[in-house]
Write a protein that holds these residues in place. Structure first.
Motif, PDB file in Angstrom:
ATOM      1  N   GLU A  14      21.329  42.932 -30.451  1.00 15.79           N
ATOM      2  CA  GLU A  14      21.948  43.078 -31.767  1.00 15.79           C
ATOM      3  C   GLU A  14      23.081  42.075 -31.965  1.00 15.79           C
ATOM      4  OE1 GLU A  14      23.058  47.137 -31.536  1.00 15.79           O
ATOM      5  OE2 GLU A  14      21.072  47.902 -32.139  1.00 15.79           O
ATOM      6  N   LEU A  15      23.860  41.829 -30.911  1.00 12.86           N
ATOM      7  CA  LEU A  15      24.954  40.856 -30.995  1.00 12.86           C
ATOM      8  C   LEU A  15      24.429  39.458 -31.277  1.00 12.86           C
ATOM      9  CD1 LEU A  15      27.522  41.610 -28.122  1.00 12.86           C
ATOM     10  CD2 LEU A  15      28.024  41.349 -30.553  1.00 12.86           C
ATOM     11  N   VAL A  16      23.441  39.032 -30.499  1.00 14.33           N
ATOM     12  CA  VAL A  16      22.904  37.673 -30.647  1.00 14.33           C
ATOM     13  C   VAL A  16      22.254  37.503 -32.007  1.00 14.33           C
ATOM     14  CG1 VAL A  16      21.223  36.021 -29.750  1.00 14.33           C
ATOM     15  CG2 VAL A  16      22.623  37.352 -28.177  1.00 14.33           C
ATOM     16  N   ALA A  17      21.525  38.536 -32.444  1.00 14.66           N
ATOM     17  CA  ALA A  17      20.864  38.461 -33.752  1.00 14.66           C
ATOM     18  C   ALA A  17      21.870  38.303 -34.873  1.00 14.66           C
ATOM     19  CB  ALA A  17      20.012  39.709 -33.968  1.00 14.66           C
ATOM     20  N   ARG A  18      23.008  38.949 -34.744  1.00 10.14           N
ATOM     21  CA  ARG A  18      24.017  38.904 -35.799  1.00 10.14           C
ATOM     22  C   ARG A  18      24.882  37.646 -35.722  1.00 10.14           C
ATOM     23  NH1 ARG A  18      26.262  43.129 -34.494  1.00 10.14           N
ATOM     24  NH2 ARG A  18      28.277  42.503 -33.677  1.00 10.14           N
ATOM     25  N   LEU A  19      25.217  37.221 -34.510  1.00 15.46           N
ATOM     26  CA  LEU A  19      26.174  36.118 -34.363  1.00 15.46           C
ATOM     27  C   LEU A  19      25.528  34.744 -34.531  1.00 15.46           C
ATOM     28  CD1 LEU A  19      28.281  37.417 -31.330  1.00 15.46           C
ATOM     29  CD2 LEU A  19      28.708  37.726 -33.772  1.00 15.46           C
ATOM     30  N   LYS A  20      24.264  34.592 -34.140  1.00 13.56           N
ATOM     31  CA  LYS A  20      23.543  33.312 -34.271  1.00 13.56           C
ATOM     32  C   LYS A  20      24.398  32.140 -33.781  1.00 13.56           C
ATOM     33  CE  LYS A  20      20.641  34.856 -38.127  1.00 13.56           C
ATOM     34  NZ  LYS A  20      20.156  34.593 -39.495  1.00 13.56           N
ATOM     35  N   VAL A  21      24.682  32.148 -32.497  1.00 19.68           N
ATOM     36  CA  VAL A  21      25.589  31.166 -31.891  1.00 19.68           C
ATOM     37  C   VAL A  21      25.152  29.734 -32.153  1.00 19.68           C
ATOM     38  CG1 VAL A  21      26.460  30.315 -29.676  1.00 19.68           C
ATOM     39  CG2 VAL A  21      26.395  32.785 -30.122  1.00 19.68           C
ATOM     40  N   ASP A  22      23.837  29.479 -32.175  1.00 17.64           N
ATOM     41  CA  ASP A  22      23.371  28.099 -32.314  1.00 17.64           C
ATOM     42  C   ASP A  22      23.698  27.473 -33.663  1.00 17.64           C
ATOM     43  OD1 ASP A  22      21.607  29.731 -33.671  1.00 17.64           O
ATOM     44  OD2 ASP A  22      19.802  28.684 -33.012  1.00 17.64           O
ATOM     45  N   GLN A  23      24.035  28.293 -34.659  1.00 15.80           N
ATOM     46  CA  GLN A  23      24.338  27.738 -35.985  1.00 15.80           C
ATOM     47  C   GLN A  23      25.553  26.812 -35.952  1.00 15.80           C
ATOM     48  OE1 GLN A  23      26.262  30.405 -38.964  1.00 15.80           O
ATOM     49  NE2 GLN A  23      26.300  31.939 -37.330  1.00 15.80           N
ATOM     50  N   TYR A  24      26.451  27.011 -34.996  1.00 13.58           N
ATOM     51  CA  TYR A  24      27.687  26.224 -34.938  1.00 13.58           C
ATOM     52  C   TYR A  24      27.483  24.842 -34.315  1.00 13.58           C
ATOM     53  CZ  TYR A  24      29.593  30.823 -35.937  1.00 13.58           C
ATOM     54  OH  TYR A  24      29.863  32.055 -36.509  1.00 13.58           O
ATOM     55  N   GLU A  25      26.285  24.606 -33.773  1.00 12.29           N
ATOM     56  CA  GLU A  25      25.991  23.309 -33.176  1.00 12.29           C
ATOM     57  C   GLU A  25      25.204  22.401 -34.121  1.00 12.29           C
ATOM     58  OE1 GLU A  25      25.658  23.989 -28.438  1.00 12.29           O
ATOM     59  OE2 GLU A  25      23.956  24.781 -29.584  1.00 12.29           O
ATOM     60  N   VAL A  26      24.763  22.927 -35.254  1.00  9.78           N
ATOM     61  CA  VAL A  26      23.937  22.153 -36.185  1.00  9.78           C
ATOM     62  C   VAL A  26      24.828  21.506 -37.243  1.00  9.78           C
ATOM     63  CG1 VAL A  26      22.012  22.217 -37.800  1.00  9.78           C
ATOM     64  CG2 VAL A  26      22.046  23.783 -35.840  1.00  9.78           C
ATOM     65  N   PRO A  27      24.832  20.168 -37.348  1.00 12.35           N
ATOM     66  CA  PRO A  27      25.684  19.498 -38.335  1.00 12.35           C
ATOM     67  C   PRO A  27      25.325  19.875 -39.771  1.00 12.35           C
ATOM     68  CG  PRO A  27      24.896  17.930 -36.709  1.00 12.35           C
ATOM     69  CD  PRO A  27      24.113  19.195 -36.508  1.00 12.35           C
ATOM     70  N   LEU A  28      26.351  20.021 -40.591  1.00 15.19           N
ATOM     71  CA  LEU A  28      26.140  20.306 -42.001  1.00 15.19           C
ATOM     72  C   LEU A  28      25.724  19.059 -42.772  1.00 15.19           C
ATOM     73  CD1 LEU A  28      29.316  22.531 -42.554  1.00 15.19           C
ATOM     74  CD2 LEU A  28      26.946  23.339 -42.451  1.00 15.19           C
ATOM     75  N   ASN A  29      26.143  17.900 -42.278  1.00 19.26           N
ATOM     76  CA  ASN A  29      25.902  16.640 -42.982  1.00 19.26           C
ATOM     77  C   ASN A  29      24.882  15.760 -42.262  1.00 19.26           C
ATOM     78  OD1 ASN A  29      27.684  16.270 -40.831  1.00 19.26           O
ATOM     79  ND2 ASN A  29      28.781  14.582 -41.813  1.00 19.26           N
ATOM     80  N   LEU A  30      23.911  16.392 -41.623  1.00 16.55           N
ATOM     81  CA  LEU A  30      22.935  15.659 -40.814  1.00 16.55           C
ATOM     82  C   LEU A  30      22.154  14.637 -41.651  1.00 16.55           C
ATOM     83  CD1 LEU A  30      21.864  15.657 -37.860  1.00 16.55           C
ATOM     84  CD2 LEU A  30      20.032  17.160 -38.651  1.00 16.55           C
ATOM     85  N   ALA A  31      21.658  15.042 -42.811  1.00 16.84           N
ATOM     86  CA  ALA A  31      20.843  14.140 -43.629  1.00 16.84           C
ATOM     87  C   ALA A  31      21.647  12.946 -44.120  1.00 16.84           C
ATOM     88  CB  ALA A  31      20.249  14.906 -44.815  1.00 16.84           C
ATOM     89  N   ASP A  32      22.868  13.185 -44.572  1.00 15.31           N
ATOM     90  CA  ASP A  32      23.711  12.087 -45.059  1.00 15.31           C
ATOM     91  C   ASP A  32      23.998  11.085 -43.954  1.00 15.31           C
ATOM     92  OD1 ASP A  32      23.811  13.221 -47.557  1.00 15.31           O
ATOM     93  OD2 ASP A  32      25.751  14.193 -47.252  1.00 15.31           O
ATOM     94  N   GLU A  33      24.314  11.580 -42.768  1.00  7.89           N
ATOM     95  CA  GLU A  33      24.602  10.677 -41.654  1.00  7.89           C
ATOM     96  C   GLU A  33      23.349   9.940 -41.208  1.00  7.89           C
ATOM     97  OE1 GLU A  33      27.296   9.636 -40.470  1.00  7.89           O
ATOM     98  OE2 GLU A  33      28.789  11.050 -41.254  1.00  7.89           O
ATOM     99  N   GLY A  34      22.206  10.576 -41.331  1.00  6.55           N
ATOM    100  CA  GLY A  34      20.957   9.901 -40.993  1.00  6.55           C
ATOM    101  C   GLY A  34      20.724   8.676 -41.858  1.00  6.55           C
ATOM    102  N   ARG A  35      21.008   8.815 -43.146  1.00  2.56           N
ATOM    103  CA  ARG A  35      20.847   7.665 -44.065  1.00  2.56           C
ATOM    104  C   ARG A  35      21.821   6.546 -43.709  1.00  2.56           C
ATOM    105  NH1 ARG A  35      19.505  12.001 -47.637  1.00  2.56           N
ATOM    106  NH2 ARG A  35      21.696  12.432 -48.124  1.00  2.56           N
TER     107      ARG A  35
END
Length: 371
Positions: A14-35
């Motif tokens: 239940e903790l892991v399902a709610r906290l979704k730890v991996d979300q904090y490692e994914v860049p918000l601006n990935l597409a912009d930086e890719g360009r």
């Protein structure tokens, strides 16, 4: 004792399902930086992305710390494996507050091991070898793949799993044991052969092992603890190979990830990207380089998130082991266990904590029959 440990497993899930730890490692601006990276490369310039991330929830850290304290009351090898996993998650969240390359390198090398010069040489040889790229048309979108997966899960009575399509993910697909969820990255396209491989890989390995473990008397076997990942990915590739579905594209993709992890340890993002461009187009090179710098904000610094190296290592580890010990394959389906856990698996079977996993490779044809 098992009932108390199973309650611990339920709370962890239940903790892991709610906290979704991996979300904090994914860049918000990935597409912009890719360009920006592609533009710099084409212009003969250089650009190291400055990734932006979702701020870490302090409540998430506090909840995991409190949960970690509850484990000290148990003297059980499965709980010790859980403690190792929770410690890694706590450190991940702490690292995601600073996004420091040195801290992320230290944490991930401690969990997944360092790169090997010998294995790097094998990966480079793989990337330099000629290969025939698939010409199959990819015309099934993420929603269509989700429908295929739902039919396949229904065929083996796994209706308690969900399929979601998400726009922002590190990987094209992700299986969460704790959430009983398969996530598919929106915008992805799939051909029929790839869909067949994914049924074997994602459901026939990842989901089956998780579902088997979570239906055991010792339910912690279903959550992918400790050093399970190399075995997990190696077994998935092994099953693809045995099904006649593993090809040069898969092997090259994993070799590219190994090269990226190795290069990122010593270099900044753009140098990693340039190294990968010798073997891949912009999209694959950028995506792979970004994975090797996962969670790092200032990507001009050397340092790597080395998790992805296990994809290339795993197939050989599993293949070599099962060649010598073919009867261990059913044991690997008692749950999401690693090769190193097999002595514990045997002991747990002897104590009645584990039994024959409910889902086994023999059921994979049921998945494929839904295509």
């Amino acid at each position: 004792m098992n009932s108390s440990i199973n309650q611990l497993a339920k709370t962890y899930s239940e903790l892991v399902a709610r906290l979704k730890v991996d979300q904090y490692e994914v860049p918000l601006n990935l597409a912009d930086e890719g360009r920006l990276v592609e533009k710099a490369y084409q212009s003969g310039l250089s650009h190291n992305p400055e990734f932006q991330f979702t701020p870490v929830s302090e409540q998430a850290i506090d909840e995991l710390l409190q949960f970690r304290i509850t484990m000290t009351a148990f003297d059980n090898p499965w709980v010790l494996l859980l403690a190792t996993t929770v410690d890694y998650m706590i450190q991940t969240l702490m690292d995601c507050r600073a996004h420091n390359s040195t801290a992320i390198t230290t944490r991930t090398v401690a969990m997944f091991g360092d790169v090997s010069a010998a294995t790097l040489g094998v990966a480079e040889t793989e990337l330099e070898a000629p290969y025939a790229a698939t010409t199959e048309e990819s015309n099934l979108d993420a929603k269509g793949l989700a429908d295929v997966f739902r039919r396949a899960l229904s065929a083996v009575s796994l209706t308690d799993w969900s399929i979601t399509v998400e726009p922002r993910m590190n990987a094209m697909l992700d299986v969460s044991s704790e959430r009983r969820e398969i996530r598919i990255r929106g915008g992805s396209l799939f051909g029929r052969t790839m869909v067949t491989r994914l049924l074997v890989h994602e459901i026939g390995c990842h989901v089956f092992r998780s579902a088997s473990g979570q239906r055991q008397p010792m339910r912690l076997a279903g959550f992918g603890l400790g050093d399970y990942l190399s075995t997990e990915e190696g077994l998935a590739a092994y099953l693809e190979d045995k099904s006649g579905l593993y090809d040069a594209v898969d092997s090259r993709r994993f070799a590219l990830r190994y090269l990226a992890a190795s290069c990122a340890l010593e270099h900044g993002f753009f140098d990693v990207y340039k190294e990968l461009r010798a073997h891949a187009d912009h999209t694959q090179a950028f995506e792979t380089a970004a994975r090797s710098k996962r969670g790092i904000a200032d990507t001009s610094q050397p340092g790597a998130h080395v998790k992805d190296k296990v994809y290339f290592e795993g197939l050989k580890l599993v293949s070599d082991h099962l060649k010598e010990h073919p009867d261990d394959l059913p044991l690997l389906y008692t749950g999401k266990v690693s090769l190193s856990m097999l002595p514990l698996v045997r002991e747990s079977i002897g104590r009645g904590e584990l039994n024959q996993g409910e889902f086994q490779p023999e059921q994979i044809p049921l998945l494929l029959a839904t295509l």
